[in-house]
Enzyme design. Sequence first.
Site, PDB file in Angstrom:
ATOM      1  N   ARG A 183       5.429  30.465  -9.533  1.00 49.54           N
ATOM      2  CA  ARG A 183       4.663  30.168 -10.585  1.00 49.54           C
ATOM      3  C   ARG A 183       3.117  29.783 -10.045  1.00 49.54           C
ATOM      4  NH1 ARG A 183       6.632  24.277 -12.486  1.00 49.54           N
ATOM      5  NH2 ARG A 183       6.700  23.387 -10.574  1.00 49.54           N
ATOM      6  N   CYS A 215      -4.990  34.084  -9.926  1.00 50.33           N
ATOM      7  CA  CYS A 215      -6.379  33.683  -9.691  1.00 50.33           C
ATOM      8  C   CYS A 215      -7.082  33.307 -11.083  1.00 50.33           C
ATOM      9  CB  CYS A 215      -6.855  34.921  -9.099  1.00 50.33           C
ATOM     10  SG  CYS A 215      -8.846  34.424  -8.969  1.00 50.33           S
ATOM     11  N   ASN A 269      -0.382  24.048 -16.762  1.00 48.59           N
ATOM     12  CA  ASN A 269       0.574  23.199 -15.880  1.00 48.59           C
ATOM     13  C   ASN A 269       0.022  22.642 -14.532  1.00 48.59           C
ATOM     14  OD1 ASN A 269       3.011  21.521 -16.171  1.00 48.59           O
ATOM     15  ND2 ASN A 269       3.401  22.552 -14.189  1.00 48.59           N
ATOM     16  N   GLU A 270      -0.258  21.501 -14.249  1.00 45.84           N
ATOM     17  CA  GLU A 270      -0.760  20.948 -13.078  1.00 45.84           C
ATOM     18  C   GLU A 270      -1.711  21.902 -12.265  1.00 45.84           C
ATOM     19  OE1 GLU A 270       3.032  20.001 -10.934  1.00 45.84           O
ATOM     20  OE2 GLU A 270       3.014  18.090 -11.645  1.00 45.84           O
ATOM     21  N   CYS A 281      -8.715  30.322  -3.671  1.00 48.11           N
ATOM     22  CA  CYS A 281      -8.348  31.543  -3.656  1.00 48.11           C
ATOM     23  C   CYS A 281      -9.661  32.415  -3.011  1.00 48.11           C
ATOM     24  CB  CYS A 281      -8.421  32.269  -5.122  1.00 48.11           C
ATOM     25  SG  CYS A 281      -7.820  33.799  -5.139  1.00 48.11           S
ATOM     26  N   CYS A 341      -9.703  36.008  -2.744  1.00 46.96           N
ATOM     27  CA  CYS A 341      -9.867  37.405  -3.427  1.00 46.96           C
ATOM     28  C   CYS A 341     -11.246  37.953  -3.605  1.00 46.96           C
ATOM     29  CB  CYS A 341      -8.988  37.451  -4.700  1.00 46.96           C
ATOM     30  SG  CYS A 341      -9.823  36.917  -6.227  1.00 46.96           S
ATOM     31  N   CYS A 398     -13.060  36.120  -6.114  1.00 47.08           N
ATOM     32  CA  CYS A 398     -13.679  34.584  -5.945  1.00 47.08           C
ATOM     33  C   CYS A 398     -14.750  34.629  -4.878  1.00 47.08           C
ATOM     34  CB  CYS A 398     -12.411  33.848  -5.427  1.00 47.08           C
ATOM     35  SG  CYS A 398     -11.364  33.667  -6.791  1.00 47.08           S
ATOM     36  N   GLU A 409       4.969  13.737 -17.332  1.00 42.08           N
ATOM     37  CA  GLU A 409       6.355  14.094 -17.017  1.00 42.08           C
ATOM     38  C   GLU A 409       6.769  12.575 -16.156  1.00 42.08           C
ATOM     39  OE1 GLU A 409       6.287  17.554 -14.248  1.00 42.08           O
ATOM     40  OE2 GLU A 409       5.420  18.886 -15.729  1.00 42.08           O
ATOM     41  N   TRP A 429      13.733  22.891  -3.649  1.00 41.14           N
ATOM     42  CA  TRP A 429      13.307  23.655  -2.524  1.00 41.14           C
ATOM     43  C   TRP A 429      13.428  22.600  -1.314  1.00 41.14           C
ATOM     44  CZ3 TRP A 429      11.114  22.217  -7.069  1.00 41.14           C
ATOM     45  CH2 TRP A 429      10.084  21.293  -7.013  1.00 41.14           C
TER      46      TRP A 429
HETATM   47  C1  GAL Z   1       6.096  19.091 -11.756  1.00 41.70           C
HETATM   48  C2  GAL Z   1       5.768  20.205 -12.525  1.00 41.70           C
HETATM   49  C3  GAL Z   1       7.312  20.659 -13.267  1.00 41.70           C
HETATM   50  C4  GAL Z   1       8.338  20.424 -12.599  1.00 41.70           C
HETATM   51  C5  GAL Z   1       8.426  19.029 -11.754  1.00 41.70           C
HETATM   52  C6  GAL Z   1       9.419  19.019 -10.855  1.00 41.70           C
HETATM   53  O1  GAL Z   1       5.130  19.285 -10.700  1.00 41.70           O
HETATM   54  O2  GAL Z   1       4.921  20.044 -13.401  1.00 41.70           O
HETATM   55  O3  GAL Z   1       7.152  21.780 -14.037  1.00 41.70           O
HETATM   56  O4  GAL Z   1       8.277  21.437 -11.700  1.00 41.70           O
HETATM   57  O5  GAL Z   1       7.211  18.880 -11.015  1.00 41.70           O
HETATM   58  O6  GAL Z   1       9.417  19.775  -9.721  1.00 41.70           O
END
Ligand code: GAL
Length: 656
Positions: A103, A107, A141-142, A148, A150, A153, A299, A308
């Site tokens: 995810r 770009c 998101n974040e 980049c 490419c 860019c 969050e 991971w």
């Molecule tokens: C944040 C992200 C979430 C989830 C969380 C835990 O960085 O916005 O979608 O991935 O970390 O890894």
Amino acid sequence: MKIGVDYYPEQWDRALWKADSDLMAKIGVKLVRIGEFAWSKLEPRDGQFDFQWLDEAISTFSRHAIGIVLCTPTSCPPLWMYETYPDIVQVGADGRRIQTGIRGHRCLNAPMFLYYAKRITEQLARRYANNPAIAAWQIDNEIEAYPCTCETCRGLFRDWLIDKYDTLENINAAFGNSVWSGEYSDIAQIKPPTSYPRAWQNPALCLDFARFSSDTAVKFVSDMAQIIKRENPRAKVTTNTFFCENTPDFYKLFSMLDFTSYDNYPPVRISGDDNNPNSHAFELDFMRGLKQRNFWVMEQLSGATGSWAPMGPTPKPGQIKGYAMQAMAHGADTVMHFRWRTANKGAEMFWHGLLDHSNVPSRRFKEFAELCREASKLSVIETTELVSDVAILYSPENDWAFRIQPQTEGFNYLEQLRYFHAAFTRYGTNVDIISPTADLSKYKAVVAPAMYVYDKASAENIYRYVIKGGTLIMTNRSGVKDQCNNCIMEPLPTVYREMIGAEVKEYDPIGNTEQTIADFAGNKFTCRQWCDILEVTTARAYAEYKDSFYAGSAAVTMNRYCSGVTYYVGTICNMDFYESFAGNIMKQTGIPRLKDLPRGVEVTTRTNGLDDYIFFFNNSEEEADITLPKAMYSIIDGGERETLTLKPFGMDIVRK
Ligand code: GAL
């Protein structure tokens, strides 16, 4: 105060949505955030939209008066888009296109990505912007200022440079391209820094590319926000941010948005090392400073993190509730936990939410339910904010420039800010972390750590503050670079020299070697990383070096300048120095100090102008006892107290 959760309807059967919303309503969840990764469900094929499931999800929650934070899904374009337009995928600094399947690798300048991103955002805005269930919007998101490289860019970066410098000659001069035969004779020769890490690249080019990458992220977010605002000008729009590898200019990012929101994952392990302050109080104050207003946590830590990476320990009893309350103590008005239920599929199946894979409410879930209950009783603090006597200045440009050239072994720009933050907050005072161009007039003390890259507006702002009677603390590596990220040919700290009343005769980047300084009272402290060997002009020595060929030279100075006072800390020390130094500054400037706070106890005050509410948070694994100066009422349980006994990670809030 509102507590919410992050929820992924696209990952669960519909039957669960109902059960989940019932349980949320029962325990007092007020908000759910949905949709940030659901593009392939919203637009399974090019131009074929399916909003029916989202309608249903929204009404499942709104039936219980649970508000919705609706996200735009642009962080995760569907695979059909990547297949049709492979050049919408970012290209790394090594010149290779990133592999799809994860995810965030689109770009933000790719024309076809922008076409689709605008279209899906428009579709969502048209359908939902006037829906009363929508409490707020999250863009993407974040978002990062990903560098980049490419083709698109590259072209835009060239335009950006020409726009800034007008001619190729000016660019050559600004970048100092006569070094290593780097002169551009044709605009097509300009390319972003393309090796990683950035060793050997021209620092002037690197800084401009960081600025360009940040502008790209800011423009994307603000364009998307405008699409939503077109449909409903009163819509509340934000994006969730964090301390990432490629930080955008956070101030610019949020200046276009209604409020700041932050993803808060405080450490579960308590280090116990005084030189390594582990509190997320710093991050929280930083986020509040971006708009100098209260913020949201989008969050929040809910369980063991990993997937991971190897998993970290599970939050200890008290941390789920305590860390959410700590965020409120620093200005969060809403805290949303990531996530309601742990994923049982996909890459993040071991990044734990509130409910485990078993789906049986556990210890952590029960603590979360307790948090919801307590937060619902805190409406009295909803209209309060933090007012601070101390400010620390953070500059995105300095941050980027230090990442490009790290100065000395162990040096970290944010750590410079952290030390001062930890030292002042140790005495229970509120601290703001703000832009160097913000209004400083209300602060009794301002810390300007490592003002490395010259910026006229910031330098003038700082001078103005001191001239009018402020107390300023500046540190080594100030006034080093001009706007192009080239070295200024004057004795350091160059533009600040007059105000500091001292100059750097020579410096010694000692890295992890430890040396000693002694202050005017004979107290000795360990210093490391960097030693500015100072010669005073109008200043006095506050501390001097004890080792090396510069033993006896000033290491820290104090100077009276116009109506103000400036301190210059020419080295980097252990925490005991910063605590002693901050204590002295507070004494000099009349900032009230709480002297006997047990280690780990954090104190902040929120006020509505009439009443002050003091938050006591025990950020430690030991029970802590605190004696209050007089009997006060706890707004948590209405009891009158003269002493507080706080469990590990426990919080009490008293009315002053
Ligand atoms: C944040 C992200 C979430 C989830 C969380 C835990 O960085 O916005 O979608 O991935 O970390 O890894």
